[in-house]
Design a protein around this motif. Structure first.
Motif, PDB file in Angstrom:
ATOM      1  N   LEU B  49       0.693  -1.187   0.017  1.00 29.15           N
ATOM      2  CA  LEU B  49      -0.069  -0.137   0.058  1.00 29.15           C
ATOM      3  C   LEU B  49       0.958   1.130   0.039  1.00 29.15           C
ATOM      4  N   HIS B  50       1.810   1.161   0.860  1.00 31.19           N
ATOM      5  CA  HIS B  50       2.890   2.262   0.922  1.00 31.19           C
ATOM      6  C   HIS B  50       3.498   2.659  -0.466  1.00 31.19           C
ATOM      7  N   ILE B  52       2.216   1.976  -3.454  1.00 27.19           N
ATOM      8  CA  ILE B  52       1.279   2.381  -4.378  1.00 27.19           C
ATOM      9  C   ILE B  52       1.204   3.792  -4.062  1.00 27.19           C
ATOM     10  N   ASN B  53       1.024   4.272  -2.741  1.00 25.12           N
ATOM     11  CA  ASN B  53       0.684   5.541  -2.464  1.00 25.12           C
ATOM     12  C   ASN B  53       2.039   6.544  -2.916  1.00 25.12           C
ATOM     13  N   GLN B  54       3.119   5.987  -2.618  1.00 24.75           N
ATOM     14  CA  GLN B  54       4.395   6.814  -3.137  1.00 24.75           C
ATOM     15  C   GLN B  54       4.534   6.893  -4.725  1.00 24.75           C
ATOM     16  N   THR B  56       1.684   6.974  -6.724  1.00 19.06           N
ATOM     17  CA  THR B  56       1.065   8.230  -7.027  1.00 19.06           C
ATOM     18  C   THR B  56       1.492   9.592  -6.755  1.00 19.06           C
ATOM     19  N   ALA B  57       2.223   9.790  -5.585  1.00 21.87           N
ATOM     20  CA  ALA B  57       2.736  10.828  -5.390  1.00 21.87           C
ATOM     21  C   ALA B  57       3.847  11.254  -6.002  1.00 21.87           C
ATOM     22  N   ARG B  62      -2.261   7.735 -10.971  1.00 23.93           N
ATOM     23  CA  ARG B  62      -2.454   6.702  -9.970  1.00 23.93           C
ATOM     24  C   ARG B  62      -2.240   5.568 -10.574  1.00 23.93           C
ATOM     25  N   ASP B  82      -7.759   4.891   1.989  1.00 24.44           N
ATOM     26  CA  ASP B  82      -6.432   5.097   2.119  1.00 24.44           C
ATOM     27  C   ASP B  82      -5.483   4.638   0.724  1.00 24.44           C
ATOM     28  N   CYS B  83      -5.771   3.725   0.116  1.00 21.80           N
ATOM     29  CA  CYS B  83      -5.246   3.435  -0.969  1.00 21.80           C
ATOM     30  C   CYS B  83      -5.526   4.395  -2.265  1.00 21.80           C
ATOM     31  N   LYS B  84      -4.624   4.914  -2.778  1.00 23.77           N
ATOM     32  CA  LYS B  84      -4.477   5.879  -3.801  1.00 23.77           C
ATOM     33  C   LYS B  84      -4.388   5.356  -5.134  1.00 23.77           C
ATOM     34  N   GLY B  85      -4.251   4.143  -5.262  1.00 23.75           N
ATOM     35  CA  GLY B  85      -4.396   3.421  -6.810  1.00 23.75           C
ATOM     36  C   GLY B  85      -5.684   3.349  -7.443  1.00 23.75           C
TER      37      GLY B  85
END
Lengths: 273, 273
Positions: B49-50, B52-54, B56-57, B62, B82-85
């Protein structure tokens, strides 16, 4: 809860089947698989529709139909109320949301394979298969510098099928080299491997299982004896530990699982596209 | 339209990848694949998850996340806000309708593979690989009666990779036997094949393409010459026609496509479950 299952595709149907199988393992019961690849015309679709409807009439239960069809006309045959199967349209469920996400229309291209004669990735896979074959079971120490990985382990620990799988599915040049009693007596890796220690990856196996596998090949032999297998496995693990070679146990793993594990260790970056 | 794509699975991820790839070929653009197999705990899920979010950022877009997770807790990590994908939950879309259709709950079993040490089908696949290796390129005429199919064709027409694929993926005992100029001079099939004519399946290939492939192996050789390739292919096709052997052209086909075609001819009944 027995059912007939159709896998319909305009290509090989491998996607429909791989995916459909995974879904069906979530359910108890026996499934009878009917593969219908290369369904790329209305005439072929009508033929399969007829089979599906006959199946429903004959079994009194709707067959499950997994389909990956990109041609709208062909697909519409199975979407019509005339189709008496339970249709799972695998592309439809995901293509539409992705068109949205990407802001482009999908190209409705049939099949997952481009013309192999023109694909660099396909060429690499075939080269890797040739390499793995030429370097099976320590047959050749030539060109080991080209190997992406060298699998080591005692005879029948799973090296050959794993090497071929890595080559065929992932284009990995996987050599394999046996560790044999003579190596254990000398307490040193086979000489051709010495310059390539860092490319080695070990396969180990439960001695009981090894003995069972070897008995199938050479029943009652010394080679298959439980005590011999014990000694070999122990010596091989000691050698790998000494040489700093990572290994895994193949005992309860499929070649797919072994290959996935190796791949994530040796080529975490390996791309597919 | 470049994107990063995650394939997340509690097993090997082969299903997620095969399916996700098929979907993505429907779109233009470059995709960067990130495999995350064996995600079978909350801790591992949080780690992905981390990532994926990294992503996206970092990319400002996404990533697409294809997932085949059966454990509800693990899956919920990626279903949360919380999941940004952009998550494509592959099981969810099909398991629920099938629970309905079958009138039973799914068993949430992880992975498509049962313990290989105990699976008859897995055992058959390994046996088939061993058989195909032992009978590669006419190496052995022993036990040809056990072959499910014997591929014939000129050197480099694709027999070896196809045999291995049939064995590995389908548990088919596929031998292969080369047709060589001496056979064409004698105008008769290699002797070991004579009792097994009905199990033979031919691969042919465009002479131009054959010449190209052979030049890669033996540049400038007579073996690779276009005129020689022309003669061999013509003679091989004449022989197969005379002997009543079905064949296909491998020129523009992948081993998957060749294997699927052969399978539908020799074992239309071949089951997968």
């Amino acid at each position: 809860m027995d059912r007939t299952v159709f896998f319909i595709s305009d290509g090989t149907g491998i996607t429909a089947e791989t995916f459909g199988q995974s879904i069906l393992t979530q359910f108890p019961g026996q499934f009878r698989a009917m593969r219908r690849p290369f369904i790329d015309s209305l005439a072929k679709a009508q033929q399969v529709l007829h089979e599906i409807n006959q199946c429903t009439a004959h079994e009194g239960k709707r067959p499950v139909v997994f389909m990956t069809l990109v041609n709208d006309n062909v697909r519409s045959v199975f979407e019509s109320p005339d189709c008496k199967g339970r249709v799972m349209d695998m592309f439809h469920a995901f293509v539409a949301p992705l068109e949205d996400e990407f802001g482009v229309k999908s190209n409705h291209r049939v099949g997952r394979f481009s013309d192999p004669a023109k694909s660099a990735r396909y060429h690499d896979r075939i080269e890797a298969i040739n390499f793995s074959l030429a370097h099976d079971d320590g047959q050749s120490a030539r060109n080991l510098e080209q190997a992406d990985v060298i699998l080591v382990g005692v005879s029948r620990s799973g090296k050959t099928p794993t090497s071929l799988y890595l080559a065929m599915q992932h284009g990995i040049k996987a050599a394999n080299y046996p560790l044999i009693p003579e190596d254990f007596d000398r307490k040193v890796l086979p000489k051709p491997l010495l310059p390539w220690r860092e490319k080695c990856f070990g396969l180990s196996i439960d001695p009981q299982r090894l003995s069972q596998i070897r008995h199938e090949r050479r029943p009652g032999s010394n080679y298959a004896s439980l005590i011999g297998c014990h000694q070999e496995v122990e010596a091989a693990e000691a050698m790998m530990r000494r040489e700093g070679i990572t290994w895994l146990s193949s005992t309860h793993k499929s070649i797919e699982e072994i290959a996935t594990t190796i791949l994530s260790q040796i080529r975490p970056d390996r791309l597919l596209f």
